[in-house]
Design a protein around this motif. Structure first.
Motif, PDB file in Angstrom:
ATOM      1  N   ARG A 425     -25.315  46.320  -3.598  1.00 25.99           N
ATOM      2  CA  ARG A 425     -24.755  46.716  -4.892  1.00 25.99           C
ATOM      3  C   ARG A 425     -25.243  45.809  -6.010  1.00 25.99           C
ATOM      4  N   GLU A 426     -25.345  44.517  -5.705  1.00 26.53           N
ATOM      5  CA  GLU A 426     -25.826  43.587  -6.721  1.00 26.53           C
ATOM      6  C   GLU A 426     -27.273  43.888  -7.095  1.00 26.53           C
ATOM      7  N   GLN A 427     -28.091  44.190  -6.073  1.00 22.38           N
ATOM      8  CA  GLN A 427     -29.483  44.521  -6.366  1.00 22.38           C
ATOM      9  C   GLN A 427     -29.590  45.815  -7.177  1.00 22.38           C
ATOM     10  N   GLU A 428     -28.793  46.828  -6.791  1.00 23.62           N
ATOM     11  CA  GLU A 428     -28.815  48.076  -7.558  1.00 23.62           C
ATOM     12  C   GLU A 428     -28.362  47.852  -8.987  1.00 23.62           C
ATOM     13  N   HIS A 429     -27.351  46.986  -9.147  1.00 20.73           N
ATOM     14  CA  HIS A 429     -26.871  46.699 -10.496  1.00 20.73           C
ATOM     15  C   HIS A 429     -27.947  46.010 -11.326  1.00 20.73           C
ATOM     16  N   ASN A 430     -28.672  45.080 -10.707  1.00 22.05           N
ATOM     17  CA  ASN A 430     -29.740  44.384 -11.437  1.00 22.05           C
ATOM     18  C   ASN A 430     -30.860  45.343 -11.826  1.00 22.05           C
ATOM     19  N   LEU A 431     -31.231  46.233 -10.889  1.00 21.11           N
ATOM     20  CA  LEU A 431     -32.261  47.216 -11.212  1.00 21.11           C
ATOM     21  C   LEU A 431     -31.813  48.145 -12.334  1.00 21.11           C
ATOM     22  N   GLU A 432     -30.546  48.560 -12.254  1.00 20.08           N
ATOM     23  CA  GLU A 432     -30.024  49.455 -13.294  1.00 20.08           C
ATOM     24  C   GLU A 432     -29.970  48.764 -14.641  1.00 20.08           C
ATOM     25  N   GLU A 433     -29.631  47.466 -14.621  1.00 16.52           N
ATOM     26  CA  GLU A 433     -29.584  46.718 -15.870  1.00 16.52           C
ATOM     27  C   GLU A 433     -30.983  46.546 -16.460  1.00 16.52           C
ATOM     28  N   ASP A 434     -31.966  46.354 -15.582  1.00 18.79           N
ATOM     29  CA  ASP A 434     -33.343  46.248 -16.075  1.00 18.79           C
ATOM     30  C   ASP A 434     -33.807  47.560 -16.712  1.00 18.79           C
ATOM     31  N   LYS A 435     -33.428  48.688 -16.096  1.00 15.41           N
ATOM     32  CA  LYS A 435     -33.782  49.984 -16.684  1.00 15.41           C
ATOM     33  C   LYS A 435     -33.110  50.157 -18.045  1.00 15.41           C
ATOM     34  N   ARG A 436     -31.863  49.750 -18.143  1.00 18.37           N
ATOM     35  CA  ARG A 436     -31.143  49.908 -19.414  1.00 18.37           C
ATOM     36  C   ARG A 436     -31.775  49.063 -20.515  1.00 18.37           C
ATOM     37  N   LEU A 437     -32.163  47.851 -20.165  1.00 16.95           N
ATOM     38  CA  LEU A 437     -32.758  46.988 -21.184  1.00 16.95           C
ATOM     39  C   LEU A 437     -34.161  47.435 -21.551  1.00 16.95           C
ATOM     40  N   ALA A 438     -34.892  48.007 -20.579  1.00 10.34           N
ATOM     41  CA  ALA A 438     -36.263  48.447 -20.868  1.00 10.34           C
ATOM     42  C   ALA A 438     -36.286  49.628 -21.825  1.00 10.34           C
ATOM     43  N   ASN A 439     -35.389  50.609 -21.607  1.00 10.00           N
ATOM     44  CA  ASN A 439     -35.359  51.811 -22.466  1.00 10.00           C
ATOM     45  C   ASN A 439     -33.921  52.305 -22.549  1.00 10.00           C
ATOM     46  N   PRO A 440     -33.121  51.799 -23.496  1.00  8.75           N
ATOM     47  CA  PRO A 440     -31.699  52.163 -23.551  1.00  8.75           C
ATOM     48  C   PRO A 440     -31.471  53.654 -23.770  1.00  8.75           C
ATOM     49  N   GLU A 441     -32.299  54.298 -24.632  1.00  9.67           N
ATOM     50  CA  GLU A 441     -32.074  55.709 -24.912  1.00  9.67           C
ATOM     51  C   GLU A 441     -32.318  56.569 -23.671  1.00  9.67           C
ATOM     52  N   GLN A 442     -33.415  56.300 -22.974  1.00 11.81           N
ATOM     53  CA  GLN A 442     -33.715  57.073 -21.766  1.00 11.81           C
ATOM     54  C   GLN A 442     -32.681  56.814 -20.671  1.00 11.81           C
ATOM     55  N   TYR A 443     -32.223  55.576 -20.584  1.00  9.61           N
ATOM     56  CA  TYR A 443     -31.203  55.240 -19.583  1.00  9.61           C
ATOM     57  C   TYR A 443     -29.905  55.997 -19.855  1.00  9.61           C
ATOM     58  N   LEU A 444     -29.489  56.032 -21.123  1.00  9.54           N
ATOM     59  CA  LEU A 444     -28.274  56.751 -21.479  1.00  9.54           C
ATOM     60  C   LEU A 444     -28.421  58.245 -21.236  1.00  9.54           C
ATOM     61  N   GLU A 445     -29.594  58.781 -21.527  1.00  9.68           N
ATOM     62  CA  GLU A 445     -29.835  60.201 -21.292  1.00  9.68           C
ATOM     63  C   GLU A 445     -29.789  60.536 -19.794  1.00  9.68           C
ATOM     64  N   ASP A 446     -30.363  59.659 -18.969  1.00  8.45           N
ATOM     65  CA  ASP A 446     -30.321  59.878 -17.517  1.00  8.45           C
ATOM     66  C   ASP A 446     -28.891  59.825 -16.985  1.00  8.45           C
ATOM     67  N   LEU A 447     -28.109  58.868 -17.515  1.00  8.73           N
ATOM     68  CA  LEU A 447     -26.705  58.781 -17.077  1.00  8.73           C
ATOM     69  C   LEU A 447     -25.937  60.048 -17.411  1.00  8.73           C
ATOM     70  N   ARG A 448     -26.119  60.537 -18.606  1.00  8.10           N
ATOM     71  CA  ARG A 448     -25.397  61.741 -19.018  1.00  8.10           C
ATOM     72  C   ARG A 448     -25.841  62.963 -18.218  1.00  8.10           C
ATOM     73  N   ALA A 449     -27.135  63.056 -17.929  1.00  6.27           N
ATOM     74  CA  ALA A 449     -27.621  64.178 -17.125  1.00  6.27           C
ATOM     75  C   ALA A 449     -27.035  64.121 -15.712  1.00  6.27           C
ATOM     76  N   ARG A 450     -27.007  62.933 -15.123  1.00  4.09           N
ATOM     77  CA  ARG A 450     -26.420  62.780 -13.787  1.00  4.09           C
ATOM     78  C   ARG A 450     -24.930  63.097 -13.802  1.00  4.09           C
ATOM     79  N   GLN A 451     -24.230  62.660 -14.869  1.00  7.82           N
ATOM     80  CA  GLN A 451     -22.802  62.955 -14.985  1.00  7.82           C
ATOM     81  C   GLN A 451     -22.554  64.454 -15.074  1.00  7.82           C
TER      82      GLN A 451
END
Length: 543
Positions: A425-451
């Motif tokens: 879980r910690e590794q997944e959280h770190n990877l997810e945080e890296d994705k969010r910091l790399a491209n916040p708009e795309q990360y938010l869009e992916d979250l909403r699509a998955r939701q």
């Protein structure tokens, strides 16, 4: 309808002159007998708004006047009618209407000295008639009261003018009902009167429905009052309905003249200008700057955490070196000053901090399984001894040791599994945080699509369960999933494999089959989807 002014000639009329009140369910018309037109006409409803200054409730009879909204609060009151269809049943409201009528006529005293002629519906119930007479006689002291049907009065007036004969049929269409009254030799036959629950209200409501179907984007603007005003201002009664239909179907010039066009208030939306390339570039630069700022903040936070963990590890290692280099008598004083109770506790804290440091640096943390370290073979000396060499008391003790060892091993396995899951879980959280910091708009869009995908999947599953569980829709076999059908098949086969008699369940090994097939994959998948959806909702709220 315009506001009704107060009359100033009430005292000029002879006391034998009757006051005529046409008490309709929609409108009330009042005048003096012998006059051609009524003195006043108003909507037969009562409003009870509050004064904005004092909060007191007042009575207002008639149509709603928008000018009064400056002083009165109409939001918590709706208009009241004394009628239920065409029969008076709210005599408190009727009394307020009569107060308004006599006040507008110019009456100053508490007693009415003129006879009153009041209209009523055909076949009016005796209770309503008696309560109306009681109200007029006891409250207003009228000297006499006459009751009649407005349609019959109209027929007799037209008969006197020579427009109809002694026999005929009166069709009286009101606000909520329509009555048909036969006339024979100049007298109404009330026993043969018929009533249809269709009136002007239903015509207006039907017109409103047609307009709402034709113009669905203007449903909020097509209120009942507006449609009613359209009916009164632009509608007419066709003398020959079939000819009117034919006229509009053929598109005659006369039909074009009868058409009316009504424009709703409309404000065009503001035209949004497309941003220029410079504006788009400026916004993109601002977004990139904000993203870089977030990345810098996260990197700084991670570096601070790494520095703190390194300092903590260095301190723990120095504490262990101090314990190795001091006398046995000074160990307790060093432990008391450090806040730890034993050397083993310091080593556990050092191991935990090292794991946290590796996680902070993004390194993979491998959980080493060391069950042998915590399981001391000397605690379970009887496990390796054969049962033939043990006494009954020792056999009981051996069973107890076996149970304790199994429990300890289970705890160790569970702890190791939890550590592995936490590491993943910690590794997944770190990877997810890296994705969010790399491209916040795309990360938010992916979250909403998955939701949205998970929510639609869960809703579809619920709808299928509701549809399958509805009474009389499908049988039990059709409501079961494929996995559930397979389990039922296994149970049925196991039950009848032993002959004609069903003895399944009498032996202990039979219940192992239940343990084997008792897990429902569909339910587990639904639980996992709901947990994932909850996690995504929480993540979106934080963002």
């Amino acid at each position: 309808m315009p506001s009704v002014p107060r009359q100033d000639d009430y005292d000029s009329f002879d006391p034998s002159r009757a006051i005529v009140i046409d008490n309709g369910a929609y409108s009330c018309r009042v005048g003096w007998a012998g006059e051609f037109e009524p003195r006043m006409r108003f909507r037969n409803v009562l409003h009870r708004p509050r004064l904005k200054a004092s909060g007191n409730v007042i009575n207002i009879v008639g149509d709603y006047d928008p000018a009064l909204s400056r002083f009165l609060d109409f939001t918590r009151s709706s208009y009241r009618s004394a009628f239920d269809t065409n029969v008076v049943y709210q005599f408190e409201t009727m009394e307020c209407v009569f107060d308004y009528v006599f006040n507008r006529l110019g009456v100053d005293s508490n007693t009415i000295e003129h006879p009153v002629l009041l209209t009523e519906c055909p076949c009016n119930p005796l209770y309503s008639r008696s309560k109306m007479a009681e109200l007029l006689f006891e409250t207003y002291g009228v000297p006499s009261l006459g009751l009649g049907i407005d349609g019959v009065f109209s027929y007799l007036h037209n008969k006197r003018l020579g427009r109809c004969g002694a026999d005929g049929l009166v069709v009286c269409s009101g606000f909520t009902t329509t009555h048909s009254i036969p006339i024979y030799h100049g007298e109404p036959i009330l026993e043969a009167c018929c009533r249809v629950n269709v009136g002007g209200y239903h015509v207006t409501d039907y017109l409103r429905r047609l307009l709402c179907l034709e113009y669905p984007y203007h449903v909020a603007s097509l209120s009942w009052d507006k449609v009613e005003s359209l009916k009164f201002e632009h509608g007419y009664i066709a003398e020959d309905y079939s000819m009117e239909l034919k006229l509009f179907q053929e598109g005659d010039k006369l039909a074009e003249e009868k058409l009316r066009y009504w424009q709703l208030p409309w404000v065009p939306p503001p035209v949004e200008e497309k941003p220029s390339e410079e504006e788009l570039a400026r916004k993109a630069a601002i977004k990139e700057k904000q993203s870089q700022r977030l990345r810098d903040m996260a990197a700084a936070k991670r570096s601070y955490k790494i520095a703190d963990l390194e300092a903590e590890i260095q301190g723990l290692e120095q504490l262990l070196d101090d314990l190795d280099n001091v006398e046995e008598a000074d160990v307790d004083s060093i432990l008391t000053g450090s806040g730890y109770s034993s050397r083993r506790e310091i080593e556990a804290a050092l191991s935990k901090s090292s794991i946290s440091l590796k996680k902070a640096k993004g390194e993979f943390v491998k959980i080493e399984k060391e069950p042998e370290k915590e399981l001391d073979p000397e605690k379970y000396p009887l496990l390796d001894v054969p049962n033939e060499m043990l006494t009954p008391e020792q056999l009981k003790e051996k069973k107890k040791q076996l149970f304790l060892k199994s429990t300890a091993e289970g705890r160790i396995r569970a702890r190791l599994k939890r550590q592995e899951e936490e590491s993943l879980r910690e590794q997944e959280h770190n990877l997810e945080e890296d994705k969010r910091l790399a491209n916040p708009e795309q990360y938010l869009e992916d979250l909403r699509a998955r939701q949205a995908e998970l929510a639609a999947k869960i809703d579809q599953r619920k709808k299928q369960k509701l549809a399958a569980g509805s009474t009389g829709s499908v049988g039990r076999s059709e409501r079961l999933s494929a996995a559930q059908k397979e389990r039922m098949k296994l149970l049925t086969t196991a039950a009848f494999d032993r002959g004609k008699e069903d003895t399944f369940g009498q032996r202990d090994e039979d219940w192992q089959l239940y343990k084997k097939i008792g897990k429902d994959d569909d339910d587990d998948e639904a639980d996992e989807d709901e947990m994932e959806l909850s996690r995504l909702n929480a993540r979106l709220q934080v963002i």
